[in-house]
Enzyme design. Structure first.
Site, short mmCIF file in Angstrom:
data_model
loop_
_atom_site.label_atom_id
_atom_site.label_comp_id
_atom_site.label_asym_id
_atom_site.label_seq_id
_atom_site.Cartn_x
_atom_site.Cartn_y
_atom_site.Cartn_z
N GLU A 144 0.84 -1.21 0.00
CA GLU A 144 0.00 0.00 0.00
C GLU A 144 0.87 1.24 0.00
OE1 GLU A 144 -1.06 -1.46 3.99
OE2 GLU A 144 -1.27 0.65 4.54
N LYS A 146 2.72 4.62 1.07
CA LYS A 146 3.12 5.22 2.34
C LYS A 146 2.75 6.70 2.26
CE LYS A 146 7.04 5.47 5.50
NZ LYS A 146 6.97 6.88 5.83
N ASP A 148 2.41 10.53 3.06
CA ASP A 148 3.32 11.49 3.67
C ASP A 148 2.52 12.52 4.49
OD1 ASP A 148 5.64 12.67 4.34
OD2 ASP A 148 6.10 13.49 2.36
N TYR A 256 -4.86 2.52 8.52
CA TYR A 256 -4.04 1.43 8.02
C TYR A 256 -3.45 0.54 9.12
CZ TYR A 256 -0.39 4.94 8.92
OH TYR A 256 0.38 5.88 9.50
N LYS A 344 11.02 3.09 0.10
CA LYS A 344 10.93 4.52 -0.20
C LYS A 344 11.19 4.80 -1.67
CE LYS A 344 10.71 7.17 3.19
NZ LYS A 344 11.60 7.44 4.25
N CYS A 449 12.19 45.56 -15.94
CA CYS A 449 11.55 44.36 -16.49
C CYS A 449 12.33 43.90 -17.73
CB CYS A 449 10.10 44.68 -16.86
SG CYS A 449 9.31 43.33 -17.74
N CYS A 452 9.71 44.46 -20.93
CA CYS A 452 9.25 45.76 -21.43
C CYS A 452 10.10 46.92 -20.93
CB CYS A 452 7.79 45.98 -21.05
SG CYS A 452 7.57 46.29 -19.29
N CYS A 473 7.17 44.15 -12.20
CA CYS A 473 7.24 45.07 -13.33
C CYS A 473 6.07 46.04 -13.19
CB CYS A 473 7.12 44.26 -14.61
SG CYS A 473 6.61 45.20 -16.03
N CYS A 479 3.20 45.69 -20.77
CA CYS A 479 4.21 44.64 -20.73
C CYS A 479 3.62 43.41 -21.40
CB CYS A 479 4.59 44.32 -19.28
SG CYS A 479 5.74 42.95 -19.17
S1 IVH Z 1 2.23 1.10 9.17
C1 IVH Z 1 4.01 -0.61 13.12
N1 IVH Z 1 1.33 2.02 6.90
O1 IVH Z 1 5.10 5.83 8.19
C2 IVH Z 1 3.90 0.07 11.82
N2 IVH Z 1 2.68 3.46 8.21
O2 IVH Z 1 7.83 4.91 9.56
C3 IVH Z 1 2.81 1.04 11.74
N3 IVH Z 1 2.94 5.70 7.26
O3 IVH Z 1 4.77 6.70 11.53
C4 IVH Z 1 2.87 1.90 10.56
N4 IVH Z 1 1.71 5.37 5.48
O4 IVH Z 1 3.16 7.79 9.94
C5 IVH Z 1 2.07 2.29 7.98
N5 IVH Z 1 0.40 2.72 4.90
C6 IVH Z 1 1.13 2.97 5.98
C7 IVH Z 1 1.73 4.24 6.18
C8 IVH Z 1 2.51 4.44 7.31
C9 IVH Z 1 2.44 6.26 6.15
C10 IVH Z 1 3.84 6.42 8.19
C11 IVH Z 1 3.36 6.44 9.62
C12 IVH Z 1 4.50 5.90 10.43
C13 IVH Z 1 5.64 5.93 9.48
C14 IVH Z 1 6.49 4.68 9.74
#
Ligand code: IVH
Length: 731
Positions: A144, A146, A148, A256, A344, A449, A452, A473, A479
């Site tokens: 799935e 990750k 941010d 999640y 990552k 500018c 112009c 400008c 312009c």
């Molecule tokens: S699982 C015990 N699933 O990544 C593990 N984490 O370095 C529980 N994060 O602090 C985390 N998407 O903020 C998990 N699909 C995902 C995630 C996720 C983002 C972040 C989360 C966590 C950090 C782990």
């Protein structure tokens, strides 16, 4: 502002009296200390309120600091004023002291990271070895995105949300329950009959790119620093003292993971995710079951390719062993589970040489410096242009006037670090100073500018006394760069959205004098029919494309008012503000009239403009300036002969709240703050940010504080959310 503040004690005195005050300065000033202290309290509390609650600061940071310091000095030196000064509320306290603490009964751990395909292979092999699985024994993972954002743990007892905590130091997080209650994706009550009595659901709070852009638009309109990225904005929004601010920021949540559970609703990771969805949570639709390293990597690359289209930031893919019994057997190594891995995306930074700096003139005349780079691959994409933001950024000065990069400037010839984050424009982040050529010279930012040759100036904000970071400008529509960029903005997707009239065609038609302003777009067909040099005979056009273009133009002769306002491209007026204006004024003529009347800052029209929630003085001034310009007037007259702006959901006048001023406070449970506002405005009410004598109704949710006290003081009608729905006849 400061002068005015200290001058106040002498206000209203006769000349003779003032003279005597000055002559007996010491004695008088001492007698005024109490008055000064009281005023300090008022000003600081009001500044805090405007900053934290209304997103509309009245003081610059340095002014605010001076007043805070003055209060500290007074408190230290005048014991008689100490208790009086204790009245200054501590709204601006350090974040760490802002919230209560919540102990995580199951710690919130992190994930081990992987960066290469080989790392993923090692991970799968390690697990097989640990479990003593033969190579043919099936081993299934979930895969799935990750997200941010920032992680949040939600505790439900008997289906009811009782607390929400940030990750904190893994064991103890911050109590952000009141704020979490305002997040639409976080249910207050869980659906379904199978919810465990104790159910801690964990996941990520994040912001979509679109909502992030709108928040920054508002930040800038209110004269505040924009957030650097969606994650910072999400964190800043969740960790707010006033839930009303959180409510006004459309945070989202994906579930999640979990913490304490009195019973497990499923025996697999994917079963748990399905259960969360049935409880009423959003779960990520890109979650997939994979059963080999090849499938894991294929899913990773598919998500990476789709990354820019997701609409929110992700920084990798997470693989988790699906079977919960196996998860238990695998256990943890130090801070991370052995059964999960964060794969990552490649580093989004690269080092290259800055070959030149070009100045691109924007729609509002801004001189935008663009770095011309020796092409370099950043996260899989070749980058040869990157933004340098503005003159100060090149000089090593940040938006707050403080040094950035330790004050190091950026020079042509420098070796620089380039960052590409998500789908945003790459930027030059840093300089590798060791590699600076000996003969390099500081970059001299143009003061004319480049298109112009008009003067390019940095305006001084009259209220803060600070120079705008952007040099502009002064050529306006003479312009050609500004004129072209305005046209491109006018036809862009969120404005008039005219298909077949992209940037290149606009440039072609502008350069040949066929379209000089937006109004000309709508007379193009008639002129083309009369003309000798027909568009359909040009290279690259053809009769079908011309026909399609004219019908696309025709279709836009009537357009929603908010799009019309946005299309005009006034500085500081983004989509959100355009919608606010459209809703408030109802018709374009009403806006135009108000904007003209508001040229007088003491007028009621100006007060009305700045009373619209979300519109500060910077925005109001930009509107006034736009309508003051003669050439804009001519353009509007021409355009309005061709195009009809259609009011959007015009405010109603025959509702029980029409014409009333409403304040929403506390955390609303059945609608977001924005929804509440939009609803009230649709029903003809005005929504204000603070309670005054003019307030008619206060709708108070749980946690309402000082506004509720004020409402009682002014004898304002107070009701809860249900009362509001009853009053307006909903539910
Ligand atoms: S699982 C015990 N699933 O990544 C593990 N984490 O370095 C529980 N994060 O602090 C985390 N998407 O903020 C998990 N699909 C995902 C995630 C996720 C983002 C972040 C989360 C966590 C950090 C782990």
């Amino acid at each position: 502002m400061l002068f005015e503040f200290f001058h106040k004690p002498l206000e209203g005195l006769s000349y003779e009296k003032k003279k005597s005050v000055v002559q007996n300065f010491d004695r008088h000033i001492l007698s005024h200390f109490e008055g000064i202290a009281k005023r300090l309290i008022d000003v600081i509390n009001e500044a805090d309120r405007r900053y934290y609650i209304e997103d509309a600061p009245i003081l610059s940071d340095s002014e605010y600091d001076i007043l805070r310091r003055a209060a500290v000095i007074l408190r230290r030196n005048r014991s008689d004023l100490r208790s009086l000064l204790a009245d200054i509320k501590n709204v601006g306290a350090k974040p760490s002291e802002k919230f209560g603490k919540i102990l995580h009964r199951v710690p919130m751990l992190s994930l081990a990271n992987a960066f290469t395909d080989g790392d993923v292979k090692d991970f799968a092999e390690r697990i097989r070895r640990f479990l003593q699985f033969k190579s043919e024994t099936p081993l299934v993972f979930t895969s799935e995105p990750k997200i941010d954002g920032l992680s949040l743990s939600l505790r439900y007892e008997y289906g009811k949300l009782v607390s929400a905590a940030t990750r904190g130091d893994r064991y103890v997080g911050e109590d952000v329950t009141a704020n979490a209650r305002t997040v639409h994706d976080i249910p207050q009550h869980l659906k379904d009959g199978h919810v465990p009595d104790i159910c801690e659901v964990r996941g990520e709070v994040y912001l979509s790119h679109a909502d992030f852009a709108a928040i920054n638009e508002r930040q800038e309109a209110a004269g505040k620093q924009p957030f650097a990225n969606p994650r910072n904005a999400a964190a800043g929004s969740l960790r707010q003292l006033d839930p009303a601010i959180t409510a006004s920021r459309p945070l989202r949540f994906f579930a999640y993971a979990w913490g304490e559970m009195s019973a497990m609703p499923a025996s697999t990771q994917h079963g748990m995710i399905d259960a969360f969805r049935s409880f009423g949570f959003k779960t990520n639709p890109l979650t997939k079951l994979v059963s080999s390293v090849e499938e894991m990597l294929a899913h990773y690359h598919a998500i990476e390719t789709d990354r820019a289209n997701l609409g929110y930031d992700i920084d990798g893919v997470v693989y988790k062993v699906d079977d919960l019994l196996l998860q238990e057997r695998l256990g943890f190594v130090s801070r991370s589970p052995r059964w999960a891995l964060a794969h990552k995306f490649p580093a989004q930074q690269a080092v290259t040489v800055l070959e030149d700096i070009e100045i691109f003139v924007g729609r509002t005349g801004s001189l935008n410096p663009v770095a011309k780079l020796k092409p370099v691959t950043v996260g899989g994409v070749v980058v040869s242009n990157a933004t340098l933001h503005n003159e100060d950024y090149i000089r090593g000065i940040g938006g707050d006037g403080q040094p950035i990069r330790n004050g190091v400037d950026i020079r042509i010839g420098d070796t620089v670090v380039v960052l590409r984050a998500g789908d945003v424009i790459p930027k030059v982040l840093d300089v590798v100073l060791d590699k600076r050529p000996a003969d390099s010279k500081p970059y001299v930012f143009p003061t004319r500018c480049p298109v112009c040759d008009s003067h390019a100036v940095r305006e001084v904000n009259p209220r803060t006394g600070r120079e705008d970071s952007v040099r502009r400008c002064t050529g306006g529509l003479i312009c050609s760069a500004q004129a072209r960029e305005r046209l491109k903005h006018f036809v862009s997707r969120n404005a008039f959205d005219i298909e077949g009239l992209g940037g290149q065609r606009i440039e072609e038609l502008y350069d040949e004098g066929l379209i000089k302003g937006p109004q000309d777009i709508f007379t193009l067909e008639a002129r083309n029919a009369r003309g000798l040099q027909r568009l359909e005979n040009r290279e690259g056009w053809g009769s079908t494309s011309v026909k399609n273009l004219f019908s696309a133009i025709e279709a836009r002769r009537s357009i929603d008012l908010n799009r019309f306002i946005f299309a005009l491209g006034m500085p500081h007026i983004g989509e959100t503000t355009a919608r606010l204006l459209a809703r408030h004024f109802g018709t374009f003529e009403a806006l135009r009239e108000a904007a003209k009347a508001a040229a007088d800052h003491d007028s009621e029209a100006y007060a009305e403009l700045t009373s619209i929630g979300g519109i500060g003085e910077v925005v109001a001034d930009a509107i006034v300036e736009f309508f003051k310009e003669g050439h804009n007037e001519d353009m509007l007259d021409g355009l309005l002969r061709e195009v009809k702006p259609v009011p959007i959901e015009a405010a109603q006048t025959d509702t029980p709240v029409a014409g009333k001023t409403v304040v929403f406070t506390g955390s609303l449970e059945q609608m977001t703050r924005e929804e509440a506002k939009a609803m009230a405005e649709r029903l003809g009410a005005k929504v204000a940010g603070s309670v005054s004598k003019k307030t008619d109704i206060v709708v108070a949710g749980p946690g309402a504080g000082s506004k509720l006290d004020k409402a009682r003081e002014f004898d304002v009608q107070i009701m809860d959310e249900d009362g509001w729905f009853e009053l307006v006849g909903r539910k």
